[in-house]
Design an enzyme around this catalytic site. Structure first.
Site, PDB file in Angstrom:
ATOM      1  N   CYS A 382       0.834  -1.202   0.000  1.00 13.55           N
ATOM      2  CA  CYS A 382       0.000   0.000   0.000  1.00 13.55           C
ATOM      3  C   CYS A 382       0.876   1.263   0.000  1.00 13.55           C
ATOM      4  O   CYS A 382       1.452   1.578  -1.027  1.00 13.55           O
ATOM      5  CB  CYS A 382      -0.999  -0.054   1.142  1.00 13.55           C
ATOM      6  SG  CYS A 382      -2.513   0.828   0.725  1.00 13.55           S
ATOM      7  N   HIS A 508      -3.671  -5.169   0.347  1.00 14.82           N
ATOM      8  CA  HIS A 508      -3.083  -5.703   1.588  1.00 14.82           C
ATOM      9  C   HIS A 508      -3.119  -7.233   1.595  1.00 14.82           C
ATOM     10  O   HIS A 508      -4.065  -7.820   2.144  1.00 14.82           O
ATOM     11  CB  HIS A 508      -3.854  -5.179   2.801  1.00 14.82           C
ATOM     12  CG  HIS A 508      -3.685  -3.720   3.026  1.00 14.82           C
ATOM     13  ND1 HIS A 508      -2.746  -3.220   3.894  1.00 14.82           N
ATOM     14  CD2 HIS A 508      -4.315  -2.658   2.477  1.00 14.82           C
ATOM     15  CE1 HIS A 508      -2.813  -1.894   3.879  1.00 14.82           C
ATOM     16  NE2 HIS A 508      -3.754  -1.526   3.033  1.00 14.82           N
ATOM     17  N   GLU A 510      -1.546  -9.221   3.350  1.00 11.96           N
ATOM     18  CA  GLU A 510      -1.414  -9.766   4.706  1.00 11.96           C
ATOM     19  C   GLU A 510      -2.768 -10.100   5.328  1.00 11.96           C
ATOM     20  O   GLU A 510      -2.848 -10.906   6.254  1.00 11.96           O
ATOM     21  CB  GLU A 510      -0.635  -8.783   5.605  1.00 11.96           C
ATOM     22  CG  GLU A 510      -1.367  -7.513   6.037  1.00 11.96           C
ATOM     23  CD  GLU A 510      -1.319  -6.375   5.020  1.00 11.96           C
ATOM     24  OE1 GLU A 510      -1.070  -6.656   3.834  1.00 11.96           O
ATOM     25  OE2 GLU A 510      -1.550  -5.215   5.418  1.00 11.96           O
TER      26      GLU A 510
HETATM   27  N1  GLN Z   1      -2.061   6.579   2.756  1.00  8.81           N
HETATM   28  C1  GLN Z   1      -2.142   5.801   1.566  1.00  8.81           C
HETATM   29  C2  GLN Z   1      -3.503   5.934   0.898  1.00  8.81           C
HETATM   30  O1  GLN Z   1      -4.470   6.312   1.508  1.00  8.81           O
HETATM   31  C3  GLN Z   1      -1.817   4.348   1.819  1.00  8.81           C
HETATM   32  C4  GLN Z   1      -2.795   3.678   2.720  1.00  8.81           C
HETATM   33  C5  GLN Z   1      -2.285   2.381   3.268  1.00  8.81           C
HETATM   34  O2  GLN Z   1      -1.078   2.134   3.284  1.00  8.81           O
HETATM   35  N2  GLN Z   1      -3.183   1.553   3.760  1.00  8.81           N
HETATM   36  O3  GLN Z   1      -3.625   5.634  -0.261  1.00  8.81           O
END
Ligand code: GLN
Length: 549
Positions: A382, A508, A510
């Site tokens: 992310c 994600h 994970e």
């Molecule tokens: N802050 C980033 C976004 O909103 C990444 C979010 C995250 O890592 N879950 O896109």
């Protein structure tokens, strides 16, 4: 008809109610029951989505896009089933439903009160998952500690259900602490007696008492607890501190927690628990053949719970590769161009964690550059993927001011930008791109090799995305988009050609790693780290070096 098990906690928080609940669920599942678990949290936030990880640890996202308590992660990892929106209820959600109904005129003429209206709504949620015939047993973990003001309506709802549901349909487990006083060399039962007394005063009598302890409970002690707390001796369960949470189901099996529960629930069908897969995993986890060091770069490093699912995914992937994954916590604010080599040179892989906001991001970008240039296995999740894109734009494409509009709204080169549909949104809670989305993988890429298929589905939680205006330039210079959302065209995976393992994902992975099905990206990342480690040792060993030539 489903049966219901409630798990309450006493004496102190952090006793591991979630792990006990998940372990019991595992044992019941292994006996052939269809089980689910839910968590009822007494706080007033609608969900933990807006909570700082320092407050509440990781926010776990379900397939259907609910932002939930991290215990749901344990449930999924242990049971290998999906949870949903309905599996995590907070006081906020309960009140919101009741107040919406009041505004709609559902209670016309009546005064709306905690008892019966709030408790009725809690009871409705408690039995909801058991209503449609999908489960034999629903386990409900009640957050907080007995005696807290805010958990009172939940305990009251359990009391009412104990009376309303047929005898044998409800079992209450109370988890408590038996402290060991080093000076007296003695385990003490008094806090447990008090906590059970407090629970009984609210009208709920526990059927089983699970005792967290550092030292084994002898029979005398069990008898004493049974006597003072009004339960059978065999219903006093010892829960010793374990070296890994994955040991706990086996410890509970030895203590017969599942059998005692099933007896209370008047269940006759009790085939032997089949835990062979679980034991196999545990064996590999406990006896690794080698070790790899993985640097985890984030900004909440002081708090283990902030990256819970990532750490658990390393455990699953480590067991799969028969290596111990040693996680080296690296605070992103502590990394700068001068010290980066010193900090990262002993590592076999680098994971840049998800996150929000400006703090520490330059450290992340410097670390990504090091991994890309040195051929160190790199995995960005992310925000970690977004940092990899910015690093590439700045250092390879020469776009010096490349940035994310999250950190620099005025950047002339928004390589990472807010998604179109996000731009109109003003409310913060539950409004990110959340939950499972499909992703199409390009054949012949590293991502394709990892997943072994061309269509996958993974969970998301973000507002920003890779800006497709830069895609051509990226791909022409070796950073390819190997995974794309087939409907929206959003870039979901980027990877560097020619690097042994350099991959960034907008989602994600994970969140979907379980004991039975470790996340493929983690498995292959650890495999790459293992290779890197072996190559490094071979390189350092002059004998092997000459052999290799
Ligand atoms: N802050 C980033 C976004 O909103 C990444 C979010 C995250 O890592 N879950 O896109």
């Amino acid at each position: 008809m489903a049966k219901y098990i409630f798990v309450t906690g006493g004496v102190t928080s952090s006793l591991g109610k979630g792990i006990i609940a998940a372990s019991l669920a595992k044992l019941l599942q292994a006996r052939g029951f269809r089980v689910t678990i839910q968590k009822l949290d007494p706080y007033i936030n609608i969900d933990p989505g807006t909570l700082n990880p320092y407050e509440h640890g990781e926010c776990y996202v379900t397939e259907d896009g609910a932002e939930t308590d991290l215990d749901l992660g344990h449930y999924e990892r242990f049971l290998n089933i999906y949870t949903s929106q309905a599996n995590n209820v907070t006081t906020g959600k309960i009140y919101q439903t009741v107040i919406d109904r009041e505004r709609a005129g559902d209670f016309l003429g009546k005064t709306v009160q905690v008892v019966p209206h709030i408790t009725d709504e809690i009871k409705r949620r408690m039995v909801l998952l058991g209503n449609d015939g999908n489960y034999d047993i629903v386990i409900t973990e009640i957050g907080g500690t007995v005696g807290d003001i805010e958990s009172l309506p939940f305990i009251e709802a359990v009391r009412q259900l104990q009376w309303e549901l047929p005898e044998g349909d409800v079992c209450v487990i109370h988890l408590t602490l038996i402290p060991y006083l080093r000076a007296a060399k003695e385990l003490k039962t008094k806090p447990t007696q008090h906590s059970v007394k407090m629970l009984s005063e609210t009208g709920v009598h526990p059927d089983i008492i699970v005792c967290r302890t550092e030292e084994p409970l002898n029979n005398d002690l069990k008898r004493k607890i049974a006597l003072f707390c009004n339960v059978k001796v065999e219903a006093v369960i010892e829960a010793m501190d374990a070296s890994t949470i994955y040991e706990v189901p086996l410890a509970m099996l030895r203590e017969k927690l599942d059998i005692i529960c099933l007896r209370k629930l008047n269940t006759t069908l009790v085939p032997e628990a089949d835990l062979s897969k679980w034991k196999n995993f545990l064996e590999k986890l406990k006896y690794p053949k080698s070790k790899v060091s993985i640097g985890l770069i984030g900004k909440y490093m002081e708090l283990q719970d902030a990256y819970k699912s990532i750490l658990e995914s390393f455990i699953h992937a480590g067991a799969m590769n028969e290596v111990k994954v040693e996680v080296v916590n690296l605070h992103s604010e502590g990394i700068n161009a001068r010290h980066v080599k010193e900090k990262l040179e002993g590592l076999d892989g680098l994971l840049v964690a998800p996150g929000f906001g400006q703090r520490g991001i330059e450290g992340k970008i410097i670390a990504v550059q090091y991994a890309r240039e040195k051929g160190l296995p790199f995995f960005g999740i992310c925000l970690g993927m977004q940092m990899a894109a910015i690093e590439f734009a700045r250092n390879v494409l020469g776009i010096e001011k490349a940035h994310s509009t999250e950190m620099d709204a005025q950047t002339p080169d928004p390589v990472i930008d807010m998604m179109e549909e996000q731009k109109k949104i003003t409310l913060k809670g539950g409004t990110m791109r959340l939950g499972a989305y499909p992703c199409e993988i390009k054949p012949g890429t590293l991502a394709h090799h990892i997943y072994g298929k061309t269509l996958i589905s993974e969970r998301h939680r973000h507002r920003y995305e890779f800006n497709n205006n830069y895609l051509e330039q990226f791909e022409a210079n070796g950073m390819i988009a190997s995974g794309i959302n087939p409907e929206s065209g959003l870039v979901e995976i980027i990877e560097a050609k020619g690097h042994p393992f350099f991959i960034g994902v907008q989602y994600h992975p994970e969140l979907k790693s379980t004991v039975e099905k470790p996340a493929p990206l983690f498995v292959e990342f650890i495999a790459a780290a293992k290779n890197y480690n072996e190559m490094r040792s071979a390189y350092k060993n002059p004998l092997l070096q000459s052999e290799m030539i």
